[in-house]
Design an enzyme around this catalytic site. Structure first.
Site, mmCIF file in Angstrom:
data_model
loop_
_atom_site.group_PDB
_atom_site.id
_atom_site.type_symbol
_atom_site.label_atom_id
_atom_site.label_comp_id
_atom_site.label_asym_id
_atom_site.label_seq_id
_atom_site.Cartn_x
_atom_site.Cartn_y
_atom_site.Cartn_z
ATOM 1 N N GLN A 106 -21.153 -2.741 2.168
ATOM 2 C CA GLN A 106 -20.155 -2.517 1.253
ATOM 3 C C GLN A 106 -20.644 -2.171 -0.076
ATOM 4 O OE1 GLN A 106 -16.584 -2.651 2.000
ATOM 5 N NE2 GLN A 106 -17.764 -2.449 3.951
ATOM 6 N N HIS A 157 -21.304 1.488 -0.506
ATOM 7 C CA HIS A 157 -20.003 2.526 -0.945
ATOM 8 C C HIS A 157 -20.349 3.189 -2.556
ATOM 9 C CE1 HIS A 157 -17.172 2.407 2.137
ATOM 10 N NE2 HIS A 157 -17.281 1.317 2.418
ATOM 11 N N GLU A 169 -11.436 -8.544 -0.659
ATOM 12 C CA GLU A 169 -10.916 -7.359 0.264
ATOM 13 C C GLU A 169 -11.258 -7.857 1.709
ATOM 14 O OE1 GLU A 169 -11.384 -2.549 0.687
ATOM 15 O OE2 GLU A 169 -12.912 -3.721 -0.247
ATOM 16 N N HIS A 170 -12.759 -8.227 1.836
ATOM 17 C CA HIS A 170 -13.265 -8.359 3.265
ATOM 18 C C HIS A 170 -13.871 -9.836 3.001
ATOM 19 C CE1 HIS A 170 -13.747 -3.862 2.868
ATOM 20 N NE2 HIS A 170 -12.859 -3.923 3.804
ATOM 21 N N ASP A 226 -13.446 -1.451 9.710
ATOM 22 C CA ASP A 226 -13.532 -0.109 8.960
ATOM 23 C C ASP A 226 -13.076 0.846 9.980
ATOM 24 O OD1 ASP A 226 -13.966 -0.900 6.732
ATOM 25 O OD2 ASP A 226 -16.186 -0.418 6.515
ATOM 26 N N HIS A 236 34.092 -6.088 -13.005
ATOM 27 C CA HIS A 236 33.550 -6.850 -11.600
ATOM 28 C C HIS A 236 34.523 -7.720 -11.041
ATOM 29 C CE1 HIS A 236 29.588 -4.900 -12.654
ATOM 30 N NE2 HIS A 236 29.084 -5.741 -11.529
#
Length: 434
Positions: free
Chosen positions: A263, A266, A331-332, A365, A424
């Site tokens: 990661q 990235h 996230e992971h 992934d 109504h």
């Protein structure tokens, strides 16, 4: 190779504040980017194809591009697939098949029932009519993103899937086009940036308007998606990639170090954190990081990411590790322990959980099956991975009988009068049986 990665202890008095500072992420607001994107959106909305063509010529260095050339012919996608090396084609098709098999289990079904008064109540599920998929181009080419976004959309029953992908200098990534063919994308346009988002949101003479836009992009794309939200739906605004690993000290430290790298590579803002109750094991992982980093192609990016936002954290035990994981809501989340399923009841917040030392995040992934489009920056506390349900709508069904409407109308009349909504109340009164 010396690397200054943060070391923390979950039992230190100041740990809570240290953790808050470590995981804090707010994308810097750039007024210039915001203003540029506003101008692009406005111009595309007003001028349509002419604006899209002008921006594409300018930003992608395609001076002679014509409107007729904005769309890739279907034959071009099929050619990209058939000319791929056998190994790559098989990998694409295998990944797509696994993603499709998982997505098939996510489909929502319509349902209804009748209450004791005979009234029909229920929910109707329908797919979106048209979805736009943004795919990065140029150096950042991600065929896996094509599969992860397109396959669930088609499983959901989306009628038309429109893909946009920039081709800087005219260079189209063959693997991306092949992935579009495998996933069943209906139309592909060689357009990127905020102008592509604008074209999908508003429609032009050539590019059809969509109901929802999904897919990753740079800051201009992310800003454009924020600004068109409401005109169309969007998937999410993603932050930097994240991985959190809970380890018990039994996994090969080289594996853990490389998983952290997976990661961190990235970008410089990605976050990689390891939690473990064994201080000596943290030392071994730190040594492995130093040993393996020089051989990494993106070592400069990894180094910056680990030094800027990474951490090796000593925890009291695995229960405390789970508590910290829930605070971070990563996230992971890799659970690299002897009995990972035993911890599942304690783990409430994560985009995806990878169970056991053999389950590298990288498998998710590309080809495990579940979607790799996941909530980041702590948003896993309240949001979920992309899935078939993101391409389906729920519509409530209400069907009253003459007998069943009367008691409902009486209740509605009373509540409407309490809100001073006379029409109504009277509308309900007409349905009350004398």
């Amino acid at each position: 190779m010396s690397l200054n990665i943060r070391r923390l202890n979950g039992d230190d008095p100041g740990f809570a504040e240290q953790l808050t500072q470590l995981v804090a992420w707010t994308a810097d607001f750039d007024q210039n980017v915001h203003q540029t994107v506003l101008e692009i959106l406005g111009r595309v909305r007003q001028e349509g194809d002419a604006a899209v063509l002008a921006y594409t010529r300018r930003f992608d260095r395609l001076d002679r591009l014509s409107v007729a050339e904005l769309e890739f012919p279907r034959a071009r996608l099929e050619e990209a697939l058939t000319t791929l090396p056998t190994e790559q084609r098989q990998a694409l098709e295998n990944a797509a098949a696994r993603i499709r098999a998982y997505a098939e289990r996510q489909k929502l079904a319509s349902w209804h029932y009748r209450d004791e008064l005979g009234n029909l109540l229920g929910q109707q599920i329908t797919p979106l009519d048209r979805v736009g998929l943004y795919v990065p181009g140029g150096k950042a080419a991600y065929p896996s993103s094509v599969l992860m976004n397109a396959v669930p959309a088609k499983v959901a029953g989306v009628t038309e899937l429109i893909m946009v992908v920039p081709t800087p200098g005219g260079e189209a990534n063959r693997l991306v086009l092949a992935a579009a063919a495998v996933a069943g994308v209906d139309r592909v346009f060689r357009v990127g940036g905020a102008q592509a988002v604008a074209a999908l949101a508003y429609g032009t003479e050539t590019i059809p308007q969509v109901d929802k836009i999904v897919g990753p992009g740079n800051i201009y794309v992310a800003t454009a998606k924020k600004l068109v939200f409401g005109q169309v739906g969007i998937d999410m605004i993603a932050g930097p990639s994240e991985i959190l690993i809970i380890a018990d000290g039994t996994t090969d430290p080289d594996w853990i170090a490389m998983d952290l790298f997976s990661q961190a590579e990235h970008d410089e803002d990605a976050q990689a954190i390891l939690l473990c109750p064994d201080e000596a094991y943290l030392d071994r992982v730190a040594a492995s990081i130093a040993k393996q980093l020089p051989g990494m192609e993106r070592r400069a990016v990894i180094r910056t990411s680990l030094e800027k936002r990474g951490a090796l954290i000593k925890v009291r035990d695995l229960n405390q590790a789970c508590e910290i994981a829930n605070r971070i809501a990563p996230e992971h989340l890799e659970v690299s322990v002897a009995d990972p399923e035993a911890l599942l009841p304690e783990l409430r917040h994560a985009g995806a959980i990878f169970l056991g030392p053999h389950t590298a995040e990288a498998l998710g992934d590309y080809c495990a099956g579940p979607n790799h489009v996941l909530p980041t920056s702590g948003t896993a506390r309240f949001s979920s991975p992309l899935g078939v349900y993101d391409f389906q709508k729920r519509t409530s069904l209400i069907g009253c009988t003459a007998l069943g409407a009367s008691p409902l109308a009486e209740t509605a009349r009373i509540l409407a009068k309490g809100e001073s909504l006379t029409a109504h109340a009277r509308s309900a009164e007409y349905r009350i049986k004398p």
